[in-house]
Design a protein around this motif. Structure first.
Motif, short mmCIF file in Angstrom:
data_model
loop_
_atom_site.label_atom_id
_atom_site.label_comp_id
_atom_site.label_asym_id
_atom_site.label_seq_id
_atom_site.Cartn_x
_atom_site.Cartn_y
_atom_site.Cartn_z
N UNK A 1 16.64 -13.14 -9.25
CA UNK A 1 15.83 -11.96 -9.46
C UNK A 1 15.89 -11.56 -10.92
N UNK A 2 15.18 -10.51 -11.28
CA UNK A 2 15.10 -10.12 -12.69
C UNK A 2 16.31 -9.32 -13.15
N UNK B 1 24.39 1.01 -4.14
CA UNK B 1 23.53 0.17 -3.31
C UNK B 1 22.46 -0.43 -4.21
N UNK B 2 22.49 -1.74 -4.35
CA UNK B 2 21.48 -2.46 -5.11
C UNK B 2 20.72 -3.35 -4.13
N UNK B 3 19.41 -3.17 -4.11
CA UNK B 3 18.60 -3.87 -3.13
C UNK B 3 18.22 -5.26 -3.58
N UNK B 4 18.15 -6.16 -2.60
CA UNK B 4 17.70 -7.53 -2.85
C UNK B 4 16.97 -8.04 -1.62
N UNK B 5 15.75 -8.46 -1.81
CA UNK B 5 15.01 -9.15 -0.75
C UNK B 5 14.53 -10.48 -1.30
N UNK B 6 14.24 -11.39 -0.40
CA UNK B 6 13.89 -12.72 -0.85
C UNK B 6 12.76 -13.29 0.01
N UNK B 7 12.14 -14.32 -0.54
CA UNK B 7 11.12 -15.06 0.20
C UNK B 7 11.39 -16.55 0.04
N UNK B 8 11.39 -17.24 1.17
CA UNK B 8 11.52 -18.69 1.17
C UNK B 8 10.99 -19.23 2.48
N UNK C 1 23.46 -6.97 -12.76
CA UNK C 1 23.67 -7.64 -11.48
C UNK C 1 22.42 -8.46 -11.13
N UNK C 2 22.66 -9.71 -10.77
CA UNK C 2 21.58 -10.59 -10.35
C UNK C 2 21.76 -11.00 -8.89
N UNK C 3 20.70 -10.90 -8.13
CA UNK C 3 20.64 -11.51 -6.82
C UNK C 3 19.98 -12.87 -6.99
N UNK C 4 20.46 -13.87 -6.26
CA UNK C 4 19.91 -15.21 -6.42
C UNK C 4 19.84 -15.92 -5.07
N UNK D 1 10.06 -20.21 -3.86
CA UNK D 1 11.05 -19.17 -3.56
C UNK D 1 10.94 -18.02 -4.55
N UNK D 2 11.28 -16.82 -4.06
CA UNK D 2 11.30 -15.67 -4.96
C UNK D 2 12.35 -14.66 -4.51
N UNK D 3 12.82 -13.86 -5.46
CA UNK D 3 13.81 -12.81 -5.21
C UNK D 3 13.33 -11.53 -5.87
N UNK D 4 13.40 -10.45 -5.12
CA UNK D 4 13.02 -9.14 -5.64
C UNK D 4 14.22 -8.21 -5.57
#
Lengths: 113, 111
Positions: A104-105, A20-27, A89-92, A2-5
Motif C-alpha cells: 500500500x502507499x 487502528x490503521x486500516x488495510x484492505x486488499x484485492x486479489x 506503516x505499510x500493509x503488503x 493485486x492491490x492494497x488500500x
C-alpha cells in the motif's frame, strides 16, 4: 492485478490512545499472505507481523491484526499508542507464488505526548 | 545476524551519467528485490531476481536494468540517469517464510 488500500496520509494520536490503521486488499487468489511493515525515520522497512490464516489474530510487539478473507481486510491495532510507535506503516500483500509483495502507499502514524 | 548491505548510501549524479547501485546479503536467500521509495507513492518494485541470472521485471522497470552473477550480490543499473530517478532505493532479500529483509537504502539525487 493485486492491490492494497491503506488509511492514507497521516494519523495523529495522543499517547495512550488506541491505534487502528486500516488495510484492505484485492486479489484473485484465494490464499493471500498479508504483512505489516514498519519504517522508522531514517531507517529501512522491517516486518512487524504477517498472517496467512483466516480469522486468526497475529500479535507482535504489542500490535495485532487479524486476516479476514470475507472482508479482504488486515487492520493493524494496538491498545495504547506509545511515542516510539511514530513511524511509517505499510500493509503488503503476497498472493500468486508469494514472490512478489504489493505494498500500500503507507500511513504515517504520529504519536504525541 | 542476518544482513542486507547497500553501497553507496548516498550518491549525487548528473543527468545522463550512468549509475550503479550494489546490494549484498549474507543469508543465501534465492530471491532478491529492488524497490524505490517516493513520498506518497510508497515502495514500488523495480525488479525481482529469483537466483543467479534469473531476473524479472517488477512494476516500474523502465529506465533500469539489473545484474545478478552471484547469489549474494544484486546490482541495479541506471543507464543515462534522469532527474525523475531521484529517489531512495532499497534492496531486499526474502527468506523461506516469505519475510523480506531490507537494506539501509541508497539516496540517489540526479541533477
Amino acid at each position: 492485478g493485486d492491490s492494497v488500500t491503506q488509511t492514507e496520509g497521516l494519523v495523529t494520536l495522543t499517547e495512550g490512545l488506541p491505534v487502528m490503521l486500516n488495510c484492505t486488499y484485492q486479489t484473485i487468489y484465494s490464499n493471500p499472505f498479508l504483512f505489516w511493515y514498519v519504517q522508522h525515520l531514517n531507517e529501512s522497512p522491517r516486518l512487524l507481523l504477517k498472517s496467512f490464516t483466516d480469522n486468526k489474530r497475529t500479535e507482535h510487539q504489542g500490535f495485532h491484526a487479524t486476516l479476514h478473507k470475507s472482508s479482504s481486510s488486515f487492520h493493524l491495532q494496538k491498545s495504547s499508542a506509545q511515542l516510539s510507535d511514530s513511524a511509517l506503516y505499510y500493509c503488503a500483500l503476497s498472493a500468486s507464488g508469494y514472490n512478489k509483495l504489493t505494498f500500500g502507499k503507507g500511513t504515517v502514524l504520529l504519536v504525541s505526548p | 545476524d542476518m544482513k542486507v548491505t547497500q553501497m553507496p548510501r548516498y550518491l549525487i549524479k548528473r543527468m545522463g551519467e550512468n549509475v550503479l547501485l550494489e546490494c549484498g546479503q549474507d543469508m543465501s536467500h534465492e530471491t532478491m528485490y529492488w524497490y524505490r521509495q517516493d513520498p506518497g507513492l510508497g515502495l514500488q518494485l523495480i525488479y525481482i531476481s529469483y537466483d543467479v541470472d534469473s531476473n524479472s521485471e517488477g512494476d516500474i522497470p523502465k529506465g533500469y536494468r539489473v545484474s545478478r552473477k552471484k547469489r549474494e550480490h544484486f546490482s541495479l543499473i541506471l543507464d543515462s540517469a534522469k532527474t525523475n530517478q531521484t529517489s531512495v532505493y532499497f534492496c531486499a532479500s526474502r527468506d523461506r517464510v516469505y519475510e523480506q529483509y531490507f537494506g539501509p537504502g541508497t539516496r540517489l539525487t540526479v541533477l
